[in-house]
Design an enzyme around this catalytic site. Structure first.
Site, mmCIF file in Angstrom:
data_model
loop_
_atom_site.group_PDB
_atom_site.id
_atom_site.type_symbol
_atom_site.label_atom_id
_atom_site.label_comp_id
_atom_site.label_asym_id
_atom_site.label_seq_id
_atom_site.Cartn_x
_atom_site.Cartn_y
_atom_site.Cartn_z
ATOM 1 N N PHE A 34 0.828 -1.211 0.000
ATOM 2 C CA PHE A 34 0.000 0.000 0.000
ATOM 3 C C PHE A 34 0.859 1.257 0.000
ATOM 4 O O PHE A 34 0.886 2.021 -0.970
ATOM 5 C CB PHE A 34 -0.942 -0.055 1.200
ATOM 6 C CG PHE A 34 -1.735 1.194 1.453
ATOM 7 C CD1 PHE A 34 -2.376 1.855 0.421
ATOM 8 C CD2 PHE A 34 -1.848 1.709 2.741
ATOM 9 C CE1 PHE A 34 -3.117 3.017 0.655
ATOM 10 C CE2 PHE A 34 -2.590 2.853 2.985
ATOM 11 C CZ PHE A 34 -3.221 3.505 1.944
ATOM 12 N N THR A 58 1.875 -9.899 0.887
ATOM 13 C CA THR A 58 0.704 -9.025 1.071
ATOM 14 C C THR A 58 0.674 -7.911 0.033
ATOM 15 O O THR A 58 -0.390 -7.352 -0.231
ATOM 16 C CB THR A 58 0.684 -8.390 2.482
ATOM 17 O OG1 THR A 58 1.826 -7.553 2.648
ATOM 18 C CG2 THR A 58 0.676 -9.459 3.556
ATOM 19 N N TYR A 167 3.340 -8.084 16.044
ATOM 20 C CA TYR A 167 3.444 -6.816 15.323
ATOM 21 C C TYR A 167 3.895 -5.690 16.247
ATOM 22 O O TYR A 167 4.833 -4.944 15.926
ATOM 23 C CB TYR A 167 2.091 -6.461 14.697
ATOM 24 C CG TYR A 167 2.154 -5.298 13.737
ATOM 25 C CD1 TYR A 167 2.672 -5.457 12.456
ATOM 26 C CD2 TYR A 167 1.678 -4.035 14.095
ATOM 27 C CE1 TYR A 167 2.724 -4.394 11.556
ATOM 28 C CE2 TYR A 167 1.720 -2.969 13.213
ATOM 29 C CZ TYR A 167 2.246 -3.149 11.942
ATOM 30 O OH TYR A 167 2.298 -2.090 11.068
ATOM 31 N N TYR A 181 21.881 0.732 15.587
ATOM 32 C CA TYR A 181 22.749 1.004 14.428
ATOM 33 C C TYR A 181 23.162 2.477 14.402
ATOM 34 O O TYR A 181 24.294 2.809 14.021
ATOM 35 C CB TYR A 181 22.025 0.647 13.130
ATOM 36 C CG TYR A 181 22.284 -0.764 12.636
ATOM 37 C CD1 TYR A 181 23.198 -1.007 11.606
ATOM 38 C CD2 TYR A 181 21.626 -1.849 13.184
ATOM 39 C CE1 TYR A 181 23.437 -2.281 11.131
ATOM 40 C CE2 TYR A 181 21.854 -3.144 12.722
ATOM 41 C CZ TYR A 181 22.764 -3.354 11.698
ATOM 42 O OH TYR A 181 22.999 -4.625 11.241
#
Length: 337
Positions: A34, A58, A167, A181
Protein backbone atom coordinates in the site's frame (compact mmCIF):
# COMPACT_ATOMS: atom_id res chain seq x y z
CA UNK A 1 -0.80 5.54 -13.49
CA UNK A 2 -4.39 5.54 -12.31
CA UNK A 3 -5.79 9.11 -12.74
CA UNK A 4 -7.08 9.37 -9.16
CA UNK A 5 -3.71 8.30 -7.78
CA UNK A 6 -1.89 10.57 -10.24
CA UNK A 7 -3.75 13.60 -8.83
CA UNK A 8 -2.51 12.72 -5.36
CA UNK A 9 1.04 11.92 -6.51
CA UNK A 10 1.15 15.33 -8.21
CA UNK A 11 0.13 16.89 -4.88
CA UNK A 12 2.89 14.95 -3.12
CA UNK A 13 5.43 16.29 -5.63
CA UNK A 14 4.29 19.86 -4.96
CA UNK A 15 4.58 19.38 -1.20
CA UNK A 16 8.05 17.81 -0.98
CA UNK A 17 11.44 19.23 -1.98
CA UNK A 18 12.49 16.97 -4.88
CA UNK A 19 16.20 17.81 -4.90
CA UNK A 20 17.30 15.43 -2.10
CA UNK A 21 15.71 12.54 -4.06
CA UNK A 22 16.53 13.49 -7.64
CA UNK A 23 18.93 10.99 -9.23
CA UNK A 24 19.40 9.13 -5.93
CA UNK A 25 19.40 5.33 -5.70
CA UNK A 26 16.58 4.20 -3.43
CA UNK A 27 15.68 0.72 -2.18
CA UNK A 28 12.09 0.27 -1.02
CA UNK A 29 11.28 -2.93 0.85
CA UNK A 30 7.60 -3.75 0.71
CA UNK A 31 7.55 -1.58 -2.40
CA UNK A 32 4.49 -3.17 -4.01
CA UNK A 33 2.42 -2.79 -0.84
CA UNK A 34 0.00 0.00 0.00
CA UNK A 35 2.41 2.71 1.15
CA UNK A 36 5.46 1.31 -0.61
CA UNK A 37 3.84 1.57 -4.04
CA UNK A 38 2.92 5.20 -3.39
CA UNK A 39 6.55 5.94 -2.50
CA UNK A 40 7.62 4.19 -5.73
CA UNK A 41 5.25 6.40 -7.74
CA UNK A 42 6.28 9.63 -6.01
CA UNK A 43 10.02 9.00 -6.33
CA UNK A 44 9.69 7.76 -9.90
CA UNK A 45 8.10 11.12 -10.76
CA UNK A 46 11.02 12.87 -9.04
CA UNK A 47 13.51 10.78 -11.10
CA UNK A 48 14.99 8.63 -8.36
CA UNK A 49 16.50 5.27 -9.31
CA UNK A 50 14.35 2.70 -7.53
CA UNK A 51 14.87 -0.90 -6.47
CA UNK A 52 11.47 -2.20 -5.36
CA UNK A 53 11.80 -5.32 -3.21
CA UNK A 54 8.74 -7.36 -2.27
CA UNK A 55 7.93 -11.05 -1.80
CA UNK A 56 4.26 -10.36 -2.69
CA UNK A 57 2.98 -12.01 0.49
CA UNK A 58 0.70 -9.02 1.07
CA UNK A 59 1.86 -6.58 -1.60
CA UNK A 60 0.18 -6.60 -5.02
CA UNK A 61 2.28 -6.53 -8.19
CA UNK A 62 -0.47 -4.59 -9.98
CA UNK A 63 0.32 -1.64 -7.69
CA UNK A 64 3.64 -1.10 -9.44
CA UNK A 65 3.07 -2.89 -12.76
CA UNK A 66 2.74 0.44 -14.60
CA UNK A 67 6.34 1.24 -13.59
CA UNK A 68 7.76 -1.96 -15.07
CA UNK A 69 10.12 -1.19 -17.93
CA UNK A 70 10.51 2.46 -16.98
CA UNK A 71 14.03 3.81 -16.86
CA UNK A 72 15.41 3.76 -13.33
CA UNK A 73 12.84 1.30 -11.93
CA UNK A 74 13.63 -2.30 -11.00
CA UNK A 75 11.32 -4.80 -9.32
CA UNK A 76 12.84 -7.71 -7.43
CA UNK A 77 10.69 -10.45 -5.95
CA UNK A 78 12.53 -11.30 -2.74
CA UNK A 79 11.99 -11.82 0.96
CA UNK A 80 13.49 -9.04 3.04
CA UNK A 81 14.55 -11.57 5.69
CA UNK A 82 16.78 -13.47 3.25
CA UNK A 83 17.76 -10.60 0.97
CA UNK A 84 21.27 -11.25 -0.33
CA UNK A 85 21.99 -8.59 -2.96
CA UNK A 86 24.16 -5.63 -2.08
CA UNK A 87 23.10 -2.72 -4.30
CA UNK A 88 24.79 0.62 -3.72
CA UNK A 89 22.02 2.91 -2.55
CA UNK A 90 21.59 6.38 -1.08
CA UNK A 91 18.29 5.84 0.78
CA UNK A 92 16.52 2.77 2.17
CA UNK A 93 12.80 2.75 2.92
CA UNK A 94 11.98 -0.29 5.03
CA UNK A 95 8.25 -0.96 4.95
CA UNK A 96 8.11 -4.73 4.48
CA UNK A 97 5.75 -6.24 7.05
CA UNK A 98 2.28 -7.73 7.40
CA UNK A 99 0.18 -4.74 8.60
CA UNK A 100 -3.37 -6.15 8.82
CA UNK A 101 -4.26 -7.59 12.26
CA UNK A 102 -6.13 -10.68 11.03
CA UNK A 103 -3.30 -11.47 8.61
CA UNK A 104 -0.39 -10.90 10.98
CA UNK A 105 -2.07 -12.92 13.74
CA UNK A 106 -2.28 -15.81 11.28
CA UNK A 107 1.42 -15.34 10.39
CA UNK A 108 3.02 -14.19 13.65
CA UNK A 109 6.49 -15.61 12.98
CA UNK A 110 6.81 -14.01 9.55
CA UNK A 111 5.50 -10.73 10.97
CA UNK A 112 7.96 -10.64 13.85
CA UNK A 113 10.90 -11.61 11.64
CA UNK A 114 10.15 -8.98 8.98
CA UNK A 115 10.64 -6.35 11.68
CA UNK A 116 13.61 -8.09 13.30
CA UNK A 117 15.67 -10.05 10.77
CA UNK A 118 14.33 -7.96 7.88
CA UNK A 119 15.16 -4.71 9.63
CA UNK A 120 18.66 -5.98 10.39
CA UNK A 121 19.17 -6.87 6.72
CA UNK A 122 18.07 -3.43 5.57
CA UNK A 123 20.13 -1.59 8.18
CA UNK A 124 23.25 -3.61 7.38
CA UNK A 125 22.78 -2.97 3.65
CA UNK A 126 22.40 0.74 4.37
CA UNK A 127 25.50 0.73 6.58
CA UNK A 128 27.61 -0.73 3.76
CA UNK A 129 26.37 2.04 1.45
CA UNK A 130 26.41 4.76 4.13
CA UNK A 131 22.77 5.32 3.18
CA UNK A 132 19.97 7.08 5.01
CA UNK A 133 17.19 4.82 6.37
CA UNK A 134 13.48 5.35 6.89
CA UNK A 135 11.84 2.72 9.10
CA UNK A 136 8.06 2.45 8.89
CA UNK A 137 7.03 1.95 12.48
CA UNK A 138 3.49 2.18 13.78
CA UNK A 139 1.21 3.61 16.42
CA UNK A 140 1.06 0.00 17.59
CA UNK A 141 4.35 0.54 19.46
CA UNK A 142 2.26 2.42 22.03
CA UNK A 143 0.05 -0.64 22.61
CA UNK A 144 -3.15 0.36 24.37
CA UNK A 145 -1.98 3.78 25.61
CA UNK A 146 -3.20 5.73 28.63
CA UNK A 147 -1.97 9.15 27.46
CA UNK A 148 -3.89 11.15 24.80
CA UNK A 149 -2.86 12.70 22.54
CA UNK A 150 0.04 10.23 22.62
CA UNK A 151 3.50 11.85 22.26
CA UNK A 152 6.66 10.20 21.00
CA UNK A 153 8.00 10.26 24.57
CA UNK A 154 5.28 7.84 25.76
CA UNK A 155 6.96 4.49 26.36
CA UNK A 156 3.96 2.31 25.59
CA UNK A 157 1.63 -0.16 27.25
CA UNK A 158 2.19 -3.42 25.38
CA UNK A 159 1.57 -7.04 26.32
CA UNK A 160 4.62 -8.93 24.98
CA UNK A 161 2.62 -12.18 24.96
CA UNK A 162 -0.66 -10.73 23.68
CA UNK A 163 -2.42 -11.63 20.42
CA UNK A 164 -0.95 -8.58 18.65
CA UNK A 165 2.54 -8.85 20.13
CA UNK A 166 4.15 -10.18 16.93
CA UNK A 167 3.44 -6.82 15.32
CA UNK A 168 3.58 -4.50 18.34
CA UNK A 169 6.80 -5.92 19.76
CA UNK A 170 8.15 -6.48 16.26
CA UNK A 171 7.86 -2.76 15.53
CA UNK A 172 9.29 -1.87 18.94
CA UNK A 173 12.30 -4.12 18.33
CA UNK A 174 12.71 -2.68 14.83
CA UNK A 175 12.90 0.79 16.36
CA UNK A 176 15.41 -0.39 18.97
CA UNK A 177 17.56 -1.94 16.25
CA UNK A 178 17.47 1.30 14.24
CA UNK A 179 18.63 3.20 17.32
CA UNK A 180 21.36 0.62 17.96
CA UNK A 181 22.75 1.00 14.43
CA UNK A 182 22.56 4.78 14.85
CA UNK A 183 24.40 4.75 18.15
CA UNK A 184 27.03 2.11 17.31
CA UNK A 185 27.72 2.83 13.65
CA UNK A 186 26.51 6.40 13.21
CA UNK A 187 23.89 5.26 10.69
CA UNK A 188 21.41 7.97 9.70
CA UNK A 189 17.99 6.50 10.61
CA UNK A 190 14.55 8.09 10.81
CA UNK A 191 11.55 6.37 12.37
CA UNK A 192 8.02 7.25 11.34
CA UNK A 193 5.25 6.08 13.67
CA UNK A 194 2.34 5.87 11.25
CA UNK A 195 -1.30 6.12 12.33
CA UNK A 196 -4.03 4.37 10.29
CA UNK A 197 -3.30 5.42 6.74
CA UNK A 198 -6.03 4.76 4.18
CA UNK A 199 -6.80 5.47 0.55
CA UNK A 200 -6.50 3.95 -2.93
CA UNK A 201 -4.63 0.61 -3.07
CA UNK A 202 -5.59 -0.39 0.47
CA UNK A 203 -6.48 -4.08 0.13
CA UNK A 204 -10.03 -5.01 1.16
CA UNK A 205 -9.92 -8.75 0.58
CA UNK A 206 -9.78 -11.64 3.01
CA UNK A 207 -7.39 -11.34 5.93
CA UNK A 208 -5.68 -8.33 4.33
CA UNK A 209 -8.59 -5.92 4.77
CA UNK A 210 -8.23 -3.13 7.29
CA UNK A 211 -11.12 -1.20 8.71
CA UNK A 212 -11.65 1.38 5.94
CA UNK A 213 -11.23 -1.03 3.03
CA UNK A 214 -13.20 -3.79 4.77
CA UNK A 215 -16.12 -1.46 5.49
CA UNK A 216 -16.05 -0.21 1.89
CA UNK A 217 -16.14 -3.70 0.43
CA UNK A 218 -19.02 -4.71 2.69
CA UNK A 219 -20.94 -1.52 1.84
CA UNK A 220 -20.43 -1.96 -1.92
CA UNK A 221 -21.69 -5.52 -1.75
CA UNK A 222 -24.68 -4.58 0.38
CA UNK A 223 -23.45 -6.81 3.20
CA UNK A 224 -23.71 -5.87 6.84
CA UNK A 225 -20.88 -3.56 7.89
CA UNK A 226 -19.25 -5.43 10.76
CA UNK A 227 -18.29 -3.24 13.72
CA UNK A 228 -16.40 -4.78 16.63
CA UNK A 229 -17.72 -4.03 20.10
CA UNK A 230 -20.12 -1.11 20.32
CA UNK A 231 -18.11 1.00 17.88
CA UNK A 232 -17.06 3.56 20.48
CA UNK A 233 -13.38 2.75 19.96
CA UNK A 234 -11.49 5.41 18.01
CA UNK A 235 -8.81 5.68 15.36
CA UNK A 236 -7.08 8.64 13.71
CA UNK A 237 -7.32 8.22 9.95
CA UNK A 238 -4.71 9.84 7.72
CA UNK A 239 -5.21 9.95 3.94
CA UNK A 240 -2.39 8.23 2.09
CA UNK A 241 -1.12 11.32 0.25
CA UNK A 242 -0.76 13.16 3.57
CA UNK A 243 1.12 10.20 5.04
CA UNK A 244 3.51 10.04 2.08
CA UNK A 245 4.23 13.77 2.29
CA UNK A 246 4.98 13.43 6.00
CA UNK A 247 7.35 10.50 5.71
CA UNK A 248 9.19 11.95 2.70
CA UNK A 249 9.74 15.20 4.60
CA UNK A 250 11.01 13.17 7.53
CA UNK A 251 13.54 11.43 5.29
CA UNK A 252 15.10 14.67 4.05
CA UNK A 253 14.91 16.70 7.27
CA UNK A 254 18.27 17.40 8.87
CA UNK A 255 18.75 17.10 12.62
CA UNK A 256 16.29 14.25 13.30
CA UNK A 257 18.55 11.23 12.83
CA UNK A 258 17.88 8.55 15.43
CA UNK A 259 14.49 10.01 16.33
CA UNK A 260 10.88 8.86 16.01
CA UNK A 261 8.10 11.13 14.73
CA UNK A 262 4.35 10.53 14.84
CA UNK A 263 2.78 10.82 11.38
CA UNK A 264 -0.96 10.81 11.81
CA UNK A 265 -4.18 12.79 11.87
CA UNK A 266 -5.11 14.59 15.07
CA UNK A 267 -8.85 14.16 14.44
CA UNK A 268 -10.22 11.20 16.42
CA UNK A 269 -13.05 9.19 14.83
CA UNK A 270 -15.33 6.60 16.43
CA UNK A 271 -15.50 3.39 14.43
CA UNK A 272 -19.31 3.48 14.47
CA UNK A 273 -19.19 6.97 12.94
CA UNK A 274 -16.73 5.72 10.30
CA UNK A 275 -19.13 2.91 9.40
CA UNK A 276 -22.03 5.32 8.92
CA UNK A 277 -19.88 7.73 6.87
CA UNK A 278 -18.81 4.94 4.53
CA UNK A 279 -22.39 3.67 4.11
CA UNK A 280 -23.53 7.19 3.24
CA UNK A 281 -20.65 8.09 0.90
CA UNK A 282 -20.90 4.80 -0.98
CA UNK A 283 -24.71 5.17 -1.26
CA UNK A 284 -25.11 1.73 0.24
CA UNK A 285 -28.17 0.18 1.85
CA UNK A 286 -26.01 -1.82 4.25
CA UNK A 287 -26.79 -1.96 7.95
CA UNK A 288 -24.32 -2.06 10.81
CA UNK A 289 -23.76 -5.42 12.48
CA UNK A 290 -22.04 -5.53 15.87
CA UNK A 291 -19.56 -8.32 16.57
CA UNK A 292 -17.51 -9.25 19.67
CA UNK A 293 -14.57 -6.99 20.42
CA UNK A 294 -11.34 -8.85 19.45
CA UNK A 295 -8.97 -9.81 22.28
CA UNK A 296 -6.03 -7.44 22.50
CA UNK A 297 -7.58 -4.77 20.25
CA UNK A 298 -7.09 -1.14 21.24
CA UNK A 299 -9.70 1.35 22.37
CA UNK A 300 -8.18 4.68 21.34
CA UNK A 301 -5.66 6.05 18.85
CA UNK A 302 -4.79 9.74 18.84
CA UNK A 303 -1.32 11.06 18.01
CA UNK A 304 0.34 14.10 19.43
CA UNK A 305 1.60 15.54 16.12
CA UNK A 306 3.28 18.68 17.45
CA UNK A 307 6.75 17.31 16.71
CA UNK A 308 5.85 16.69 13.05
CA UNK A 309 4.47 20.21 12.78
CA UNK A 310 7.49 21.81 14.42
CA UNK A 311 10.19 19.69 12.75
CA UNK A 312 8.70 18.95 9.35
CA UNK A 313 6.14 21.75 8.94
CA UNK A 314 3.70 18.92 8.32
CA UNK A 315 0.06 18.40 9.20
CA UNK A 316 -2.64 16.45 7.32
CA UNK A 317 -4.82 18.56 5.03
CA UNK A 318 -7.27 15.99 3.60
CA UNK A 319 -10.47 15.74 5.64
CA UNK A 320 -11.82 12.25 6.32
CA UNK A 321 -14.93 12.77 4.16
CA UNK A 322 -12.81 13.98 1.24
CA UNK A 323 -10.37 11.09 1.58
CA UNK A 324 -13.19 8.56 1.78
CA UNK A 325 -14.83 10.04 -1.31
CA UNK A 326 -11.57 9.70 -3.26
CA UNK A 327 -11.14 6.14 -2.02
CA UNK A 328 -14.72 5.26 -3.00
CA UNK A 329 -14.11 6.68 -6.49
CA UNK A 330 -10.98 4.57 -6.85
CA UNK A 331 -12.74 1.41 -5.65
CA UNK A 332 -15.48 1.96 -8.22
CA UNK A 333 -13.04 2.60 -11.07
CA UNK A 334 -11.11 -0.54 -10.13
CA UNK A 335 -14.36 -2.51 -9.87
CA UNK A 336 -13.18 -3.97 -6.59
CA UNK A 337 -16.69 -4.40 -5.19
Amino acid sequence: MDPIIKEDVDQVKKSVDPEPFRGKSVLISGGSGFLGSWICDALNQIASRIVCVDNLSTGVFENIEHLKGMKGFEFEKADVCTYSRDPKVDIVFHLASRPAPEDYQKHPVETALANATGTDKMLDLARRSDARVFYASSSEVYGDPEVFPTPESYEGRVNPLGPRSCYEEGKRFGEALCKAYHDQYGLDVRIGRLFNSYGPRLRPDGLYGRVVSRFLLQAFRGDSVSVFGDGSQTRSFCYVADTIIGLLRLVVKEGVSGEAVNIGNTVETNIIDLAHKIIRISASKSKVEFRPFPPGDHHRRLPDARKAKASLDWAPVVRLEEGLERTVRWFKVQKIA
